[in-house]
Write an enzyme that holds these catalytic residues in place. Sequence first.
Site, mmCIF file in Angstrom:
data_model
loop_
_atom_site.group_PDB
_atom_site.id
_atom_site.type_symbol
_atom_site.label_atom_id
_atom_site.label_comp_id
_atom_site.label_asym_id
_atom_site.label_seq_id
_atom_site.Cartn_x
_atom_site.Cartn_y
_atom_site.Cartn_z
ATOM 1 N N CYS A 85 -15.951 5.146 -7.319
ATOM 2 C CA CYS A 85 -16.792 4.917 -6.149
ATOM 3 C C CYS A 85 -17.883 3.873 -6.482
ATOM 4 O O CYS A 85 -17.610 2.880 -7.150
ATOM 5 C CB CYS A 85 -17.371 6.260 -5.696
ATOM 6 S SG CYS A 85 -18.116 6.307 -4.074
ATOM 7 N N THR A 86 -19.104 4.135 -6.077
ATOM 8 C CA THR A 86 -20.186 3.174 -6.294
ATOM 9 C C THR A 86 -20.680 3.146 -7.736
ATOM 10 O O THR A 86 -21.571 2.356 -8.065
ATOM 11 C CB THR A 86 -21.364 3.441 -5.341
ATOM 12 O OG1 THR A 86 -21.832 4.780 -5.538
ATOM 13 C CG2 THR A 86 -20.935 3.263 -3.882
#
Length: 198
Positions: free
Chosen positions: A110-111
């Site tokens: 993800c981030t």
Amino acid sequence: MVETTAEIVLFDGFDELDAIGPYEVLENGARAGASVEARLVTLEETALVTASHDLRVEPDGTVGEPDLLLVPGGGWTTANEGVRAAVEDGVLPDAVAERAADGATVASVCTGAMVLAEAGLLEGRPATSHQVAVDDLEDYVETVVDARVVDDDDVLTAGGVTAGIDLALWLLEREFGAEIASAVETEMEHERRGDVAR
């Protein structure tokens, strides 16, 4: 057989599934015969870490010298929280860069890719992240790839949240064989989506 150490580094505001999904995959991989030990770690000694949905996790210890260091995401779009706070603080990106320089394979979910970007590990490489960070990621990478998992040898990135499960299954397959990865996939009743971009 030498055991592979896999450390998932936690920080306040990390997304639960980004970390716990891969942890469960790797633990199931060990039970299926992979020579891997998964640990949940922090940069500094602490009793509990609070995740983005308020799950409180007791880490196994502090980051050591792992073969694989995985960075979850969470909180990129919120000021002073999660990945955003970790990137602005700079300590986590520095620690990740140091482990990479020492020869660890580094992965993000993800981030968490923004931590790898800040660490200087994505320059000239293909990578992916959660859709909310793609525009920011473009400033750091050669190519943002629309894929669940991007494998660039010693640096791997995964898309948003549940893509971390696909990432960990791919790591099991890459390092320990398709049979073990398939056994874990079956046990967890998970179907991987899309090919790994290499």
